[in-house]
Scaffold this motif. Structure first.
Motif, PDB file in Angstrom:
ATOM      1  N   SER A  13      41.747  30.486  53.457  1.00 38.00           N
ATOM      2  CA  SER A  13      40.475  29.762  53.511  1.00 38.00           C
ATOM      3  C   SER A  13      40.042  29.281  52.129  1.00 38.00           C
ATOM      4  O   SER A  13      38.975  28.695  51.982  1.00 38.00           O
ATOM      5  N   ILE A  14      40.877  29.524  51.114  1.00 41.12           N
ATOM      6  CA  ILE A  14      40.564  29.092  49.755  1.00 41.12           C
ATOM      7  C   ILE A  14      40.771  27.589  49.653  1.00 41.12           C
ATOM      8  O   ILE A  14      41.837  27.090  50.019  1.00 41.12           O
ATOM      9  N   PRO A  15      39.777  26.839  49.154  1.00 44.43           N
ATOM     10  CA  PRO A  15      39.940  25.384  49.032  1.00 44.43           C
ATOM     11  C   PRO A  15      41.109  25.040  48.101  1.00 44.43           C
ATOM     12  O   PRO A  15      41.377  25.751  47.131  1.00 44.43           O
ATOM     13  N   GLU A  16      41.788  23.948  48.403  1.00 47.47           N
ATOM     14  CA  GLU A  16      42.950  23.536  47.620  1.00 47.47           C
ATOM     15  C   GLU A  16      42.603  23.257  46.158  1.00 47.47           C
ATOM     16  O   GLU A  16      43.400  23.477  45.263  1.00 47.47           O
ATOM     17  N   ASP A  17      41.383  22.802  45.911  1.00 47.39           N
ATOM     18  CA  ASP A  17      40.995  22.471  44.543  1.00 47.39           C
ATOM     19  C   ASP A  17      40.328  23.636  43.805  1.00 47.39           C
ATOM     20  O   ASP A  17      39.793  23.468  42.710  1.00 47.39           O
ATOM     21  N   ALA A  18      40.392  24.842  44.383  1.00 49.22           N
ATOM     22  CA  ALA A  18      39.812  26.015  43.730  1.00 49.22           C
ATOM     23  C   ALA A  18      40.644  26.402  42.515  1.00 49.22           C
ATOM     24  O   ALA A  18      41.855  26.178  42.475  1.00 49.22           O
ATOM     25  N   ILE A  19      39.981  26.973  41.528  1.00 48.22           N
ATOM     26  CA  ILE A  19      40.671  27.500  40.352  1.00 48.22           C
ATOM     27  C   ILE A  19      40.742  29.009  40.523  1.00 48.22           C
ATOM     28  O   ILE A  19      39.717  29.671  40.696  1.00 48.22           O
ATOM     29  N   ILE A  20      41.949  29.534  40.481  1.00 42.62           N
ATOM     30  CA  ILE A  20      42.159  30.956  40.708  1.00 42.62           C
ATOM     31  C   ILE A  20      42.456  31.618  39.364  1.00 42.62           C
ATOM     32  O   ILE A  20      43.404  31.249  38.677  1.00 42.62           O
ATOM     33  N   LEU A  21      41.613  32.574  38.990  1.00 46.82           N
ATOM     34  CA  LEU A  21      41.780  33.296  37.733  1.00 46.82           C
ATOM     35  C   LEU A  21      41.916  34.782  38.021  1.00 46.82           C
ATOM     36  O   LEU A  21      41.264  35.302  38.929  1.00 46.82           O
ATOM     37  N   SER A  22      42.733  35.436  37.235  1.00 46.91           N
ATOM     38  CA  SER A  22      42.808  36.895  37.330  1.00 46.91           C
ATOM     39  C   SER A  22      41.509  37.453  36.746  1.00 46.91           C
ATOM     40  O   SER A  22      40.795  36.750  36.018  1.00 46.91           O
ATOM     41  N   PRO A  23      41.199  38.712  37.022  1.00 38.61           N
ATOM     42  CA  PRO A  23      39.998  39.304  36.420  1.00 38.61           C
ATOM     43  C   PRO A  23      40.016  39.225  34.888  1.00 38.61           C
ATOM     44  O   PRO A  23      38.980  38.968  34.272  1.00 38.61           O
ATOM     45  N   THR A  24      41.163  39.400  34.282  1.00 35.86           N
ATOM     46  CA  THR A  24      41.270  39.318  32.822  1.00 35.86           C
ATOM     47  C   THR A  24      40.996  37.904  32.340  1.00 35.86           C
ATOM     48  O   THR A  24      40.260  37.696  31.369  1.00 35.86           O
ATOM     49  N   GLU A  25      41.572  36.905  33.030  1.00 35.42           N
ATOM     50  CA  GLU A  25      41.343  35.509  32.657  1.00 35.42           C
ATOM     51  C   GLU A  25      39.875  35.132  32.823  1.00 35.42           C
ATOM     52  O   GLU A  25      39.309  34.434  31.982  1.00 35.42           O
ATOM     53  N   ALA A  26      39.256  35.615  33.885  1.00 29.46           N
ATOM     54  CA  ALA A  26      37.838  35.317  34.123  1.00 29.46           C
ATOM     55  C   ALA A  26      36.972  35.947  33.029  1.00 29.46           C
ATOM     56  O   ALA A  26      36.043  35.315  32.517  1.00 29.46           O
ATOM     57  N   ALA A  27      37.280  37.185  32.658  1.00 32.34           N
ATOM     58  CA  ALA A  27      36.523  37.859  31.595  1.00 32.34           C
ATOM     59  C   ALA A  27      36.707  37.140  30.263  1.00 32.34           C
ATOM     60  O   ALA A  27      35.745  36.941  29.508  1.00 32.34           O
ATOM     61  N   ASP A  28      37.953  36.726  29.967  1.00 34.05           N
ATOM     62  CA  ASP A  28      38.223  36.001  28.728  1.00 34.05           C
ATOM     63  C   ASP A  28      37.466  34.680  28.684  1.00 34.05           C
ATOM     64  O   ASP A  28      36.906  34.307  27.650  1.00 34.05           O
ATOM     65  N   LEU A  29      37.439  33.964  29.810  1.00 31.32           N
ATOM     66  CA  LEU A  29      36.701  32.706  29.879  1.00 31.32           C
ATOM     67  C   LEU A  29      35.210  32.961  29.663  1.00 31.32           C
ATOM     68  O   LEU A  29      34.544  32.236  28.919  1.00 31.32           O
ATOM     69  N   GLY A  30      34.678  34.015  30.283  1.00 27.62           N
ATOM     70  CA  GLY A  30      33.273  34.365  30.089  1.00 27.62           C
ATOM     71  C   GLY A  30      32.971  34.678  28.625  1.00 27.62           C
ATOM     72  O   GLY A  30      31.936  34.257  28.093  1.00 27.62           O
ATOM     73  N   ASP A  31      33.888  35.394  27.965  1.00 31.64           N
ATOM     74  CA  ASP A  31      33.706  35.714  26.541  1.00 31.64           C
ATOM     75  C   ASP A  31      33.708  34.449  25.691  1.00 31.64           C
ATOM     76  O   ASP A  31      32.904  34.309  24.767  1.00 31.64           O
ATOM     77  N   ARG A  32      34.628  33.517  25.993  1.00 29.64           N
ATOM     78  CA  ARG A  32      34.697  32.274  25.226  1.00 29.64           C
ATOM     79  C   ARG A  32      33.443  31.434  25.431  1.00 29.64           C
ATOM     80  O   ARG A  32      32.918  30.835  24.483  1.00 29.64           O
ATOM     81  N   MET A  33      32.931  31.401  26.665  1.00 30.32           N
ATOM     82  CA  MET A  33      31.714  30.645  26.935  1.00 30.32           C
ATOM     83  C   MET A  33      30.511  31.284  26.238  1.00 30.32           C
ATOM     84  O   MET A  33      29.636  30.587  25.727  1.00 30.32           O
ATOM     85  N   PHE A  34      30.455  32.614  26.184  1.00 33.37           N
ATOM     86  CA  PHE A  34      29.367  33.309  25.487  1.00 33.37           C
ATOM     87  C   PHE A  34      29.391  32.977  23.999  1.00 33.37           C
ATOM     88  O   PHE A  34      28.358  32.671  23.396  1.00 33.37           O
ATOM     89  N   ALA A  35      30.592  33.009  23.398  1.00 32.16           N
ATOM     90  CA  ALA A  35      30.730  32.681  21.973  1.00 32.16           C
ATOM     91  C   ALA A  35      30.288  31.240  21.712  1.00 32.16           C
ATOM     92  O   ALA A  35      29.617  30.953  20.717  1.00 32.16           O
ATOM     93  N   LEU A  36      30.648  30.339  22.624  1.00 32.24           N
ATOM     94  CA  LEU A  36      30.249  28.938  22.490  1.00 32.24           C
ATOM     95  C   LEU A  36      28.724  28.794  22.562  1.00 32.24           C
ATOM     96  O   LEU A  36      28.110  28.092  21.751  1.00 32.24           O
ATOM     97  N   ARG A  37      28.096  29.475  23.512  1.00 28.88           N
ATOM     98  CA  ARG A  37      26.635  29.414  23.636  1.00 28.88           C
ATOM     99  C   ARG A  37      25.956  29.954  22.383  1.00 28.88           C
ATOM    100  O   ARG A  37      24.990  29.362  21.885  1.00 28.88           O
ATOM    101  N   CYS A  38      26.469  31.070  21.869  1.00 31.13           N
ATOM    102  CA  CYS A  38      25.888  31.650  20.648  1.00 31.13           C
ATOM    103  C   CYS A  38      25.995  30.681  19.473  1.00 31.13           C
ATOM    104  O   CYS A  38      25.038  30.514  18.705  1.00 31.13           O
ATOM    105  N   ALA A  39      27.147  30.028  19.348  1.00 29.98           N
ATOM    106  CA  ALA A  39      27.335  29.063  18.258  1.00 29.98           C
ATOM    107  C   ALA A  39      26.394  27.876  18.424  1.00 29.98           C
ATOM    108  O   ALA A  39      25.830  27.371  17.444  1.00 29.98           O
ATOM    109  N   ALA A  40      26.207  27.421  19.663  1.00 28.47           N
ATOM    110  CA  ALA A  40      25.277  26.312  19.912  1.00 28.47           C
ATOM    111  C   ALA A  40      23.843  26.727  19.577  1.00 28.47           C
ATOM    112  O   ALA A  40      23.076  25.943  19.004  1.00 28.47           O
TER     113      ALA A  40
END
Length: 93
Positions: free
Chosen positions: A32-59
């Motif tokens: 039932s997962i949409p074809e255009d969904a992005i699938i991330l492992s828990p580690t990849e999702a956490a890493d992306l969240g960390d990178r976005m947090f660092a970006l927000r802090c810099a902004a």
């Protein structure tokens, strides 16, 4: 006419991108997962969240420096850091 203008336009920038798209389509086939969904492992999702947090802090740092009328050198350095972190945040794999 240049050779690159012939035929169908490329859908993927390189072969590895085309391969990742194929792998994802295969993974979600029959689910039932949409074809255009992005699938991330828990580690990849956490890493992306960390990178976005660092970006927000810099902004936020850049916004603060602008509000405090920091010197041009400081603003330039902070803007470069925001850009570097934005490029890093785009990376999904």
């Amino acid at each position: 006419m240049v050779d690159s203008e012939r035929g169908r336009r490329r859908k993927y920038c390189k072969r590895s991108c085309r391969q990742r798209a194929y792998e994802q389509r295969t993974l979600v086939e029959g689910t039932s997962i949409p074809e255009d969904a992005i699938i991330l492992s828990p580690t990849e999702a956490a890493d992306l969240g960390d990178r976005m947090f660092a970006l927000r802090c810099a902004a936020e740092d850049l916004t603060t420096a602008l509000g405090e009328k920091a010197d041009r050198s400081t603003i330039t350095d902070l803007a470069a850091e925001v850009l570097r972190l934005a490029h890093e945040a785009e990376r999904l794999r």
